[in-house]
Design a protein around this motif. Structure first.
Motif, PDB file in Angstrom:
ATOM      1  N   LEU A  38       0.830  -1.211   0.000  1.00 12.39           N
ATOM      2  CA  LEU A  38       0.000   0.000   0.000  1.00 12.39           C
ATOM      3  C   LEU A  38       0.864   1.260   0.000  1.00 12.39           C
ATOM      4  CD1 LEU A  38      -2.768  -1.131   2.525  1.00 12.39           C
ATOM      5  CD2 LEU A  38      -3.004  -0.857   0.044  1.00 12.39           C
ATOM      6  N   TRP A  39       1.995   1.217   0.717  1.00 10.88           N
ATOM      7  CA  TRP A  39       2.912   2.365   0.716  1.00 10.88           C
ATOM      8  C   TRP A  39       3.473   2.594  -0.685  1.00 10.88           C
ATOM      9  CZ3 TRP A  39       8.227   2.120  -0.381  1.00 10.88           C
ATOM     10  CH2 TRP A  39       8.900   3.334  -0.242  1.00 10.88           C
ATOM     11  N   TRP A  41       2.131   1.738  -3.544  1.00 11.27           N
ATOM     12  CA  TRP A  41       1.052   2.254  -4.391  1.00 11.27           C
ATOM     13  C   TRP A  41       0.800   3.747  -4.115  1.00 11.27           C
ATOM     14  CZ3 TRP A  41      -3.821  -1.205  -5.397  1.00 11.27           C
ATOM     15  CH2 TRP A  41      -3.519  -2.096  -6.448  1.00 11.27           C
ATOM     16  N   SER A  42       0.827   4.127  -2.845  1.00  8.70           N
ATOM     17  CA  SER A  42       0.590   5.534  -2.515  1.00  8.70           C
ATOM     18  C   SER A  42       1.706   6.413  -3.063  1.00  8.70           C
ATOM     19  CB  SER A  42       0.467   5.720  -0.993  1.00  8.70           C
ATOM     20  OG  SER A  42       1.708   5.448  -0.357  1.00  8.70           O
ATOM     21  N   GLU A  43       2.961   5.910  -3.051  1.00  8.36           N
ATOM     22  CA  GLU A  43       4.092   6.661  -3.591  1.00  8.36           C
ATOM     23  C   GLU A  43       3.949   6.880  -5.089  1.00  8.36           C
ATOM     24  OE1 GLU A  43       7.109   7.985  -2.046  1.00  8.36           O
ATOM     25  OE2 GLU A  43       5.604   7.892  -0.460  1.00  8.36           O
ATOM     26  N   LYS A  44       3.330   5.900  -5.767  1.00  8.50           N
ATOM     27  CA  LYS A  44       3.141   6.006  -7.218  1.00  8.50           C
ATOM     28  C   LYS A  44       1.828   6.693  -7.585  1.00  8.50           C
ATOM     29  CE  LYS A  44       3.862   1.565  -8.009  1.00  8.50           C
ATOM     30  NZ  LYS A  44       4.098   0.300  -8.720  1.00  8.50           N
ATOM     31  N   GLY A  45       1.024   7.070  -6.576  1.00  8.88           N
ATOM     32  CA  GLY A  45      -0.223   7.765  -6.832  1.00  8.88           C
ATOM     33  C   GLY A  45      -1.362   6.870  -7.263  1.00  8.88           C
ATOM     34  N   LEU A  47      -3.265   4.927  -5.361  1.00 10.47           N
ATOM     35  CA  LEU A  47      -4.392   4.984  -4.427  1.00 10.47           C
ATOM     36  C   LEU A  47      -5.270   6.210  -4.673  1.00 10.47           C
ATOM     37  CD1 LEU A  47      -2.731   3.807  -1.083  1.00 10.47           C
ATOM     38  CD2 LEU A  47      -4.136   2.491  -2.663  1.00 10.47           C
ATOM     39  N   SER A  48      -4.674   7.292  -5.177  1.00 14.68           N
ATOM     40  CA  SER A  48      -5.459   8.492  -5.462  1.00 14.68           C
ATOM     41  C   SER A  48      -6.084   8.464  -6.847  1.00 14.68           C
ATOM     42  CB  SER A  48      -4.572   9.736  -5.335  1.00 14.68           C
ATOM     43  OG  SER A  48      -3.477   9.659  -6.231  1.00 14.68           O
ATOM     44  N   ASN A  49      -5.623   7.527  -7.691  1.00 16.07           N
ATOM     45  CA  ASN A  49      -6.172   7.386  -9.034  1.00 16.07           C
ATOM     46  C   ASN A  49      -6.169   5.900  -9.414  1.00 16.07           C
ATOM     47  OD1 ASN A  49      -7.055   7.754 -11.653  1.00 16.07           O
ATOM     48  ND2 ASN A  49      -5.052   8.389 -12.438  1.00 16.07           N
TER      49      ASN A  49
END
Length: 271
Positions: A38-39, A41-45, A47-49
């Protein structure tokens, strides 16, 4: 309480806390794998898209962390809670799910041995598909670089496989500075160099085959992987046997505890 009943109670407690200890490690590892996934994925953006998941042309290594972490989390949770609460449903779920995984692993091993050529073709397809997407995802790029560096290989069956990538192909219309080159992970290492030369693969495929051997690894990753398996067959077999024994051990513990719980409940009904 009689000595016989006391002994049975001690055995149940021993099995219960053995299962709990066995699963708490897997549960914590599952949480760690999920957290890393999850970290990343969040670093690659992502989770926001979430629609960006479908834009990835190759395999995203983060999926491996998420799937493995999810399975370990569910199994560890079911085993821990099932043992502590003496919940036979969760214990049966744990043992059945672990049994299914063991059966799938066994089936995959047999099929891989029987259909070796098909597996080789699929591995070739997988690597080439990820070569095309090399610059699209940093995690995929790191995975390919690690693979090529570790097995001292380049491409699936050779350096020319990098023609599949829009940045490295040798076509006249390619404006990239990396044209007719390969990633730095294909390069032969100079022990005297402390800093990695990330431009060592530039223009190397414009040279003839004999000249290329002085600068890059010319063997493909598929044959190098086969050679590595043959050289480390004992170690690989030992790891798989160890994992299988752990799974069988976990299934046996869970089934024994379920039998003890059901026996105690049956005794209570008739007393």
């Amino acid at each position: 309480m009689s000595g016989k009943h006391l002994k049975g109670h001690e055995v149940s407690c021993c099995i219960k806390y053995s299962i709990f200890g066995f699963n708490i490690i897997f549960w914590l590892l599952g949480v760690a794998f999920l957290g890393i996934g999850l970290w990343a994925w969040s670093e690659k953006g992502v989770l926001s898209n979430l629609s960006s998941i479908t834009d990835l042309g190759g395999f995203d290594p983060v999926w491996l962390f998420l799937v493995v972490g999810g399975v370990m989390f569910i199994l560890g949770f079911a085993g821990c809670i099932g043992a502590l609460r003496e919940n036979t449903f969760l214990l049966k779920f744990f043992s059945v799910f672990l049994g299914i995984i063991f059966f799938l692993e066994l089936t995959a091993g047999i099929l891989a041995f029987v259909f070796k050529d098909w597996i080789k073709d699929q591995l070739n397809f997988f690597i080439n598909n990820n070569i095309r997407a090399y610059r699209d995802d940093i995690d995929l790029q790191n995975m390919i670089d690690f693979t090529q560096d570790y097995w001292e290989c380049c491409g699936a069956f050779g350096a020319d496989d990098w023609n599949l990538n829009i940045y490295f192909n040798c076509t006249e219309s390619n404006p990239s500075r990396e044209k007719c080159g390969v990633p730095f992970s294909c390069c032969t290492k100079d022990p005297a160099e402390d800093v990695i030369n990330t431009q060592c693969g530039y223009d190397v495929r414009a040279k003839d085959d004999e000249e290329q051997k002085a600068f890059i690894h010319v063997k493909g990753c598929v044959p190098q992987f086969e050679k590595w398996l043959q050289d480390n067959l004992t170690v690989v077999a030992g790891i798989f046997i160890g994992i299988a024994l752990l799974q069988i051990f976990g299934i046996c513990l869970a089934q024994n505890l379920v039998s003890d719980i059901e026996a105690v409940r049956a005794t209570c009904l008739f007393t």
